[in-house]
Design an enzyme around this catalytic site. Structure first.
Site, PDB file in Angstrom:
ATOM      1  N   CYS A 196      -2.223  -4.807   0.827  1.00 17.78           N
ATOM      2  CA  CYS A 196      -3.654  -4.652   0.607  1.00 17.78           C
ATOM      3  C   CYS A 196      -3.910  -3.224   0.161  1.00 17.78           C
ATOM      4  CB  CYS A 196      -4.425  -4.963   1.898  1.00 17.78           C
ATOM      5  SG  CYS A 196      -6.195  -4.631   1.820  1.00 17.78           S
TER       6      CYS A 196
ATOM      7  N   CYS B 161      -5.797  -5.608  -6.273  1.00 11.10           N
ATOM      8  CA  CYS B 161      -6.079  -6.321  -5.029  1.00 11.10           C
ATOM      9  C   CYS B 161      -5.140  -7.513  -5.032  1.00 11.10           C
ATOM     10  CB  CYS B 161      -7.534  -6.779  -4.959  1.00 11.10           C
ATOM     11  SG  CYS B 161      -7.904  -7.901  -3.574  1.00 11.10           S
TER      12      CYS B 161
END
EC number: 5.1.1.3
Length: 280
Positions: free
Chosen positions: A82, A197
């Site tokens: 992440c 992302c």
């Protein structure tokens, strides 16, 4: 000495962390390269989407969550799949847990700058990643000769979650989120979009169909998996794990759709009281 330190690391699973389903793209690549490792996937879905959190609150939450995870599961290594989480707490986690190797995820700006022909790059990210000084530093360090457009999406990670769960996601909604990535300047066009992302590669095939012109959608999952192999070194498992690969979601969902989805990635959904208590 480095190999000795790695061999002395806890013999637990390799832990993958994300706020939702996006990190599964990294776990999938890691399994190809490390077929004998026991894998644990942890999703802080109770906090999803974390890109909207105030930084101080999110940092405190993540540090507390990892304290419990590392104590309970003694991971051999941790992959923070992440961008938002790693750019915020990666350094702090390494200082707090020096016995555990951490592999992070940062926007793939350096390889994008090396590959671009037009010099026009876009970085598609969460708002948290876009506004972080870490991201600006990567641009200054590696892409100073390029025109880099940062595009923050408030909803794209959520749309990716809906898509993975089989819910309808329209082309119009996706195009509204990615259209700002496409820049024309002096006869040149954007030729690379960095997917900053881990949720976004889940929609890459949809992006290719609706994009106004072809671009290279840069997915960092394979590079992250290769870095994990390097970090583990000679400590990588050489025999099949005895325990099944598993997944923990901090909201403790009882969701047959999610269980089937995770099974497709070779994961069994379990509950973890420590994680649930810290993930509230």
């Amino acid at each position: 000495m480095k190999n000795e330190a790695r061999l002395a690391a806890p013999a637990g699973p390799v832990l993958f962390f994300d706020s939702g389903l996006g990190g599964l793209t990294v776990l999938r690549e890691a399994r190809y390269l490390l077929p004998y490792e026991r894998l644990l996937y942890v999703a802080d879905d109770a906090a999803f989407p974390i890109g909207r959190w105030p930084e101080a609150d999110l940092k405190a939450r993540l540090l507390s969550l990892f304290e419990g995870l590392i104590a309970a599961h003694r991971p051999k290594a941790v992959v923070i799949a992440c961008n938002t989480a790693f750019t915020l707490v990666g350094d702090a986690l390494r200082k707090a847990h020096p016995q555990v190797p951490f592999v992070g995820t940062v926007p793939a700006i350096k390889p994008a700058a090396e590959r671009t022909s037009s010099g026009l790059i876009s970085v598609l990210a969460t708002p948290g990643t876009v506004r972080r000084a870490y991201t600006r530093g990567l641009i200054d360090s590696f892409a100073g000769q390029c025109h880099v457009r940062l595009v923050g999406s408030d909803t794209l990670a959520e749309l990716a979650e809906h898509h993975m769960r089989g819910d309808a996601v329209s082309d119009e909604d996706l195009l509204a989120e990615i259209s700002d990535c496409f820049v024309e300047r002096d006869g040149r066009r954007t030729d690379i979009v960095v997917l900053a992302c881990t949720h976004y590669p889940l929609l890459a095939n949809r992006f290719r169909k609706i994009a106004p012109w072809p671009v290279d959608w840069l997915d960092p999952a394979e590079a992250i998996a290769r870095q994990l192999v390097r970090v583990l070194g000679s400590a990588a498992a050489e025999e099949p794990a005895q325990a099944p690969d598993s997944a923990i979601f901090t909201s403790a969902p009882k969701d047959p759709v999610l269980e089937r989805l995770l099974a497709g990635f070779g994961l069994v959904l379990i509950n973890d009281r420590v994680v649930r208590r810290r993930g509230t």
